[in-house]
Write an enzyme that holds these catalytic residues in place. Sequence first.
Site, short mmCIF file in Angstrom:
data_model
loop_
_atom_site.label_atom_id
_atom_site.label_comp_id
_atom_site.label_asym_id
_atom_site.label_seq_id
_atom_site.Cartn_x
_atom_site.Cartn_y
_atom_site.Cartn_z
N LEU A 66 8.76 -14.54 -9.12
CA LEU A 66 9.81 -14.20 -10.08
C LEU A 66 10.81 -15.36 -10.10
O LEU A 66 11.18 -15.88 -9.05
CB LEU A 66 10.51 -12.90 -9.68
CG LEU A 66 9.62 -11.65 -9.62
CD1 LEU A 66 10.46 -10.43 -9.23
CD2 LEU A 66 8.93 -11.39 -10.96
N ASN A 83 1.71 -0.12 5.99
CA ASN A 83 1.94 -0.82 4.74
C ASN A 83 2.71 -2.08 5.08
O ASN A 83 3.80 -2.00 5.62
CB ASN A 83 2.74 0.08 3.79
CG ASN A 83 3.34 -0.65 2.60
OD1 ASN A 83 4.41 -0.31 2.13
ND2 ASN A 83 2.66 -1.66 2.12
N GLY A 84 2.14 -3.23 4.82
CA GLY A 84 2.87 -4.45 5.12
C GLY A 84 1.98 -5.64 5.34
O GLY A 84 0.77 -5.60 5.11
N ILE A 94 12.60 -13.06 -17.29
CA ILE A 94 12.80 -12.04 -18.32
C ILE A 94 14.21 -12.15 -18.86
O ILE A 94 15.17 -12.44 -18.13
CB ILE A 94 12.54 -10.61 -17.77
CG1 ILE A 94 12.66 -9.58 -18.90
CG2 ILE A 94 13.47 -10.27 -16.59
CD1 ILE A 94 12.14 -8.20 -18.55
N ALA A 130 -5.61 -4.23 -2.10
CA ALA A 130 -6.34 -5.16 -1.23
C ALA A 130 -5.76 -6.56 -1.32
O ALA A 130 -5.83 -7.19 -2.38
CB ALA A 130 -7.82 -5.16 -1.61
N CYS A 139 0.86 -1.18 0.00
CA CYS A 139 0.00 0.00 0.00
C CYS A 139 0.89 1.23 0.00
O CYS A 139 2.11 1.13 0.11
CB CYS A 139 -0.90 0.03 1.23
SG CYS A 139 -1.98 -1.39 1.38
#
Length: 559
Positions: free
Chosen positions: A256, A75-76, A288, A51, A2
């Site tokens: 990844l 945030n976390g 990638i 969310a 967030c």
Amino acid sequence: MCGIWALFGSDDCLSTQCTCAMKIAHRGPDAFRFENVNGFTNCCFGFHRLAIVDQLYGMQPLRVKKFPFLWLCYNGEIYNHHRLRKKFEFDYQTKMDGEVLLHLYERFGIERMASLLDGVFAFILLDTANRKVFLGRDTYGVRPMFKMITDNGFLAVCSEAKGLTEITHSMSTPAEVTPFPPGHFEVFDLKANGKVESIQLDRYHSCTDEPKHAIYDSVEPLPSGFELETVKSNIRTLFENAVRKRLMAHRRIGCLLSGGLDSSLVAAMLVKLAKEAELKYPVQTFSIGAEDSPDVLAARKVAAHIGSEHHEVNFTPEEGISALEEVIFHLETYDITTIRASVGMYLVSKYIREKTDSVVIFSGEGSDELTQGYIYFHKAPSPQAAAEDSVRLLKELFMFDVLRADRTTAAHGLELRVPFLDHRFTAYYLSLPEEMRVPKDGVEKHLLRDAFKGMNLIPEEILWRRKEAFSDGMTSVKKSWYSCLQDHIESKVNDTQLDKAVFSHNPPRTKEAYFYRQIFEKYYPGRASWLSHYWMPRWIKATDPSARTLSIYKPDKDE
């Protein structure tokens, strides 16, 4: 993932200041809220939501009926919130993992609260009853946070520095914007006029210490002693636990996969545990690179072995070069190796956002620092020196690899999960004898590789694959991303420009460093102190951070 933003004691009208909060809108594409604080007309919170947990009650600032005087913006992800709730019999109002912060603070105070959190976080907690503001950040700074404070006590806080650089204030000189130190909490007195005064800044956890929340962990106390088989078993147990706890999500999980040791172990363990947890979808993995690049070929082998739904993103140097400026804008750094490695991660994150529904993204950051994975560790003068440098690298992660991983994924509204930086896993690994952790038989990260030997988690050839820098492995050995960059920059910067460059802090020594610094200064003039030093190998005469420029670099024979 967030975006959090808050002002306490704003010198200007909040309606004009709040435009700065929109500069981090990419971090939370699902919703935005701007809320004033009752009784403090110059204090407010801004929140951009992605969310992941509790889709219904997940908006912030979070407030609950039991503690109407507490306001929380964070945030976390708090991985042990269920366990803490059960242990201390907290009465929850929401299903949010972050609600546990309010209960822990009210019961134990700020320091114990922070030390009991098993997760990654940056938080702003306001207690209007006791007139206090608290800031805190996780041990490795996996979640970012910056603060700005003026001479007269106006405090501004944001997930990224770009949300603070244009805040207006009454000072005649620019206010300093600084990264909040990982593993710390800070306490401010909140005055009647909304201004603040810092009264305490302390470290609550260091990476070498067993975390205080370990006693409430799902993993029982581990067998003690440093017998090799015991150690290897403990490494496997803690790594599996680190991945399992990070499955907490209501959104699709992906990973990844560069084809190197670290991301391969994470992806393989993730797929294994996802099947055990009966996730209703296959785990997507993403690599990638150019078609014939070492990374893409290795990732393809791993994906086939573990049975993931694999996506390959084609990378061309031209595409990478054209993305450089926006990458530097998002990163807020001019560090050479960070920028090189970020381009590929930024482009693969862009693909994930646009072409798939995966939002929670696992990655292998932290392993090289923890397990002495960089090639220069072969030249360490002693096991003690190697161990000390490992801790240094972990403490500096927030300026380098963790910064890269956060900004490149957050730029596209994705949430990063990094199991190698699990508190218990790192504390255990760092507690092992120094001699066990050094490169062995010419192979870096030997202990980690040996722990998974014969487990068939990943192909043996990948388990023992030599270290590749992510930025170097995306392209072929014949013409690396490093070489392509040098050719491009050579056409943009001449010798005179470099010779005449005047920078008092971290002056650029190469044309590439000058090129990146110019872009950085365009967006963040005068903010060079955000980076204390360039990332560079130790114990060898290195003028460039690329592994391929080192005399000890040995590419795999099959490349």
